[in-house]
Design a protein around this motif. Structure first.
Motif, PDB file in Angstrom:
ATOM      1  N   MET A   1       0.827  -1.217   0.000  1.00 38.78           N
ATOM      2  CA  MET A   1       0.000   0.000   0.000  1.00 38.78           C
ATOM      3  C   MET A   1       0.861   1.267   0.000  1.00 38.78           C
ATOM      4  N   ILE A   2       1.935   1.252   0.832  1.00 42.03           N
ATOM      5  CA  ILE A   2       2.885   2.377   0.840  1.00 42.03           C
ATOM      6  C   ILE A   2       4.263   1.827   0.479  1.00 42.03           C
ATOM      7  N   LYS A   3       4.915   2.513  -0.444  1.00 45.00           N
ATOM      8  CA  LYS A   3       6.242   2.033  -0.846  1.00 45.00           C
ATOM      9  C   LYS A   3       7.205   3.216  -0.892  1.00 45.00           C
ATOM     10  N   ILE A   4       8.278   3.108  -0.143  1.00 42.08           N
ATOM     11  CA  ILE A   4       9.318   4.150  -0.148  1.00 42.08           C
ATOM     12  C   ILE A   4      10.596   3.507  -0.662  1.00 42.08           C
ATOM     13  N   GLU A   5      11.169   4.104  -1.722  1.00 42.63           N
ATOM     14  CA  GLU A   5      12.339   3.480  -2.334  1.00 42.63           C
ATOM     15  C   GLU A   5      13.490   4.479  -2.446  1.00 42.63           C
ATOM     16  N   HIS A   6      14.561   4.166  -1.778  1.00 43.52           N
ATOM     17  CA  HIS A   6      15.813   4.951  -1.849  1.00 43.52           C
ATOM     18  C   HIS A   6      15.565   6.455  -1.704  1.00 43.52           C
ATOM     19  N   LEU A   7      14.773   6.795  -0.720  1.00 39.84           N
ATOM     20  CA  LEU A   7      14.411   8.201  -0.517  1.00 39.84           C
ATOM     21  C   LEU A   7      15.566   8.968   0.128  1.00 39.84           C
ATOM     22  N   VAL A   8      15.869  10.135  -0.452  1.00 43.61           N
ATOM     23  CA  VAL A   8      16.940  10.994   0.088  1.00 43.61           C
ATOM     24  C   VAL A   8      16.394  12.409   0.189  1.00 43.61           C
ATOM     25  N   LYS A   9      16.678  13.084   1.317  1.00 41.31           N
ATOM     26  CA  LYS A   9      16.352  14.505   1.429  1.00 41.31           C
ATOM     27  C   LYS A   9      17.539  15.235   2.049  1.00 41.31           C
ATOM     28  N   SER A  21      14.427   2.904   2.434  1.00 37.74           N
ATOM     29  CA  SER A  21      13.424   2.136   1.692  1.00 37.74           C
ATOM     30  C   SER A  21      12.631   1.296   2.687  1.00 37.74           C
ATOM     31  N   PHE A  22      11.321   1.290   2.580  1.00 37.48           N
ATOM     32  CA  PHE A  22      10.487   0.326   3.312  1.00 37.48           C
ATOM     33  C   PHE A  22       9.082   0.308   2.720  1.00 37.48           C
ATOM     34  N   GLU A  23       8.345  -0.754   3.036  1.00 36.32           N
ATOM     35  CA  GLU A  23       6.982  -0.890   2.515  1.00 36.32           C
ATOM     36  C   GLU A  23       6.021  -1.119   3.662  1.00 36.32           C
ATOM     37  N   VAL A  24       4.767  -0.719   3.452  1.00 33.24           N
ATOM     38  CA  VAL A  24       3.720  -1.000   4.439  1.00 33.24           C
ATOM     39  C   VAL A  24       2.597  -1.709   3.693  1.00 33.24           C
ATOM     40  N   THR A 187      -4.824   1.534   6.449  1.00 30.39           N
ATOM     41  CA  THR A 187      -3.397   1.291   6.639  1.00 30.39           C
ATOM     42  C   THR A 187      -2.882   2.516   7.390  1.00 30.39           C
ATOM     43  N   VAL A 188      -2.110   2.279   8.442  1.00 30.02           N
ATOM     44  CA  VAL A 188      -1.728   3.409   9.305  1.00 30.02           C
ATOM     45  C   VAL A 188      -0.199   3.478   9.460  1.00 30.02           C
ATOM     46  N   ASP A 203       1.812  -3.097  14.478  1.00 26.78           N
ATOM     47  CA  ASP A 203       2.120  -4.474  14.071  1.00 26.78           C
ATOM     48  C   ASP A 203       3.605  -4.595  13.721  1.00 26.78           C
ATOM     49  N   ARG A 204       4.149  -3.483  13.217  1.00 21.47           N
ATOM     50  CA  ARG A 204       5.530  -3.495  12.715  1.00 21.47           C
ATOM     51  C   ARG A 204       6.239  -2.228  13.169  1.00 21.47           C
ATOM     52  N   ILE A 205       7.532  -2.330  13.356  1.00 23.05           N
ATOM     53  CA  ILE A 205       8.298  -1.157  13.786  1.00 23.05           C
ATOM     54  C   ILE A 205       9.426  -0.894  12.799  1.00 23.05           C
ATOM     55  N   VAL A 206       9.492   0.338  12.327  1.00 25.99           N
ATOM     56  CA  VAL A 206      10.629   0.758  11.519  1.00 25.99           C
ATOM     57  C   VAL A 206      11.374   1.796  12.361  1.00 25.99           C
ATOM     58  N   ILE A 207      12.641   1.516  12.659  1.00 23.74           N
ATOM     59  CA  ILE A 207      13.408   2.458  13.492  1.00 23.74           C
ATOM     60  C   ILE A 207      14.365   3.241  12.602  1.00 23.74           C
TER      61      ILE A 207
END
Ligand code: ADP
Length: 366
Positions: A1-9, A21-24, A187-188, A203-207
């Motif tokens: 549902m959510i896809k982040i790929e090689h994001l740079v800021k 990068s991560f997906e939900v 989706t949260v 349900d999941r943790i991204v640190i």
């Protein structure tokens, strides 16, 4: 549902988000956890189309937020850290205003405006303040109104940035339960620096730390990131001095601390074993050989604080290793001092928040 790929800021020479990068998955509640300045808000702002990225991709249900921001935003409900409320409006006026702003229509929602808003007010429990001016509401109620605006239009994805900051403990529990309930239909993503929050809700943790992802795990598996507990509380009979000498001299034990109190003839100790060492059997026989009866052994479970400190430490060690090869993780007393500090700051925060909430309630009553 959510896809982040090689994001740079990058902000000038400061890299706020560094190739993440991560997906939900649909229906998941994911906690985006990290200390202040880690890059959480920057990522949330890119995901919600408020900010452009330097490079990389972010998409919601396959729609790229950078190339089709309007299409992607239709799928998102966002509650920023400061809820975007108009304090002079009543709740009713404000929610109707947001309904119009989002361009909601009966044919796409499948229900009338009144039915839609009533259902949302029911979900977030604000029916009793529907006709009140937002300025007169407590912080907890304002936060609920903020959540209500995010839910208008039935977005598939809801994004919360630090949703419980500034609330008192009772309000925190209510908002967490509310978010947990939303996970059934949405989706949260929840960004927070509070470890218990993700444990309670996600349900999941991204640190994330210093712009980089250091862990991405199911909540129940997160302790696998750093291995199982290596700390034990012990109750041992025998002269303290001799028991301490035995524990400190034993291979495989990296830290020993004498704890206060006694239990009959037994004194209390806490030990930490070296990574990868299961010290229990060896310890039992060593104490038995010395005729010191081991009458209690309690494994100290890994709290999220331990996990957080451990993964953040590891990532820091990795990044600084080139510059400072002998950099080491805090161990033993030093590490417990750090955890204690973290615990105290959480307590201080809670006390401060309670005091603020009490003040707010007094103002509301006036
Ligand atoms: P978090 O939400 O995890 O506290 P942020 O995403 O707000 O972290 O910030 C990440 C880093 O980017 C920090 O070092 C912060 O100082 C920097 N930063 C955030 N916003 C800006 C900005 N508008 N201009 C320059 N630097 C910024």
């Amino acid at each position: 549902m959510i896809k982040i790929e090689h994001l740079v800021k990058n902000y000038g020479s400061n890299c706020a988000v560094d190739d993440i990068s991560f997906e939900v998955e649909e229906g998941e509640i994911v906690g985006f956890l990290g200390p202040n300045g880690a890059g959480k808000s920057t990522t949330m702002n890119i995901l919600t189309g408020y900010l452009s990225s330097t490079s990389g991709k972010a998409s919601i249900a396959g729609i790229d937020i950078l190339t089709d921001p309007i299409g992607a935003k239709k799928l998102i409900g966002y509650l920023p850290e400061q809820p975007p409320l108009y304090l002079d409006m009543t709740v009713e006026e404000y929610l109707n205003f947001i309904y119009n702003l989002k361009g909601c229509r009966i044919d796409t929602l499948g229900e009338s405006r009144e039915a839609h808003l009533e259902k949302i007010c029911d979900t977030v429990k604000i029916k009793d303040v529907y006709h009140r001016v937002i300025r007169a509401l407590s912080k907890g109620y304002r936060q609920r109104v903020g959540i209500a605006q995010a839910l208008i239009g039935n977005p598939k994805v809801i994004i919360f940035d630090e949703p419980t900051v500034g609330l008192d403990p009772k309000q925190i529990i209510e908002i967490r339960n509310l978010i947990r309930g939303l996970g059934k239909a949405h989706t949260v993503i929840l960004s927070t620096h509070i470890l218990q929050e993700v444990q309670a809700v996600c349900d999941r943790i991204v640190i994330i730390n210093k712009g980089k992802i250091v862990a991405n795990e199911k909540t129940e598996n997160i302790s696998a990131v750093v291995g199982r507990s290596r700390r034990f509380n012990l109750k041992i009979c025998g002269p303290k001095k001799d028991v301490l000498a035995l524990l400190k001299g034993m291979a495989g034990i990296s830290y020993v601390e004498e704890l206060a109190g006694s239990d009959g003839e037994a004194f209390n100790y806490m030990i930490e074993s070296e990574p990868g060492v299961d010290i229990r059997k060896k310890l039992f026989f060593a104490l038995a050989d010395a005729k010191f009866a081991l009458v209690g052994m309690e494994a100290l479970g890994m709290s999220l604080e331990d996990i957080f400190i451990s993964v953040v430490d590891q990532s820091e060690v990795k990044t600084v290793r080139a510059a400072a090869p002998r950099q080491r993780r805090p161990k033993g007393k030093e590490r417990f001092a750090l955890e204690h500090e973290l615990g105290s700051s959480l307590l201080e925060n809670a006390q401060k928040q309670r005091a603020e909430a009490a003040l707010q309630e007094t103002e509301d009553d006036d």
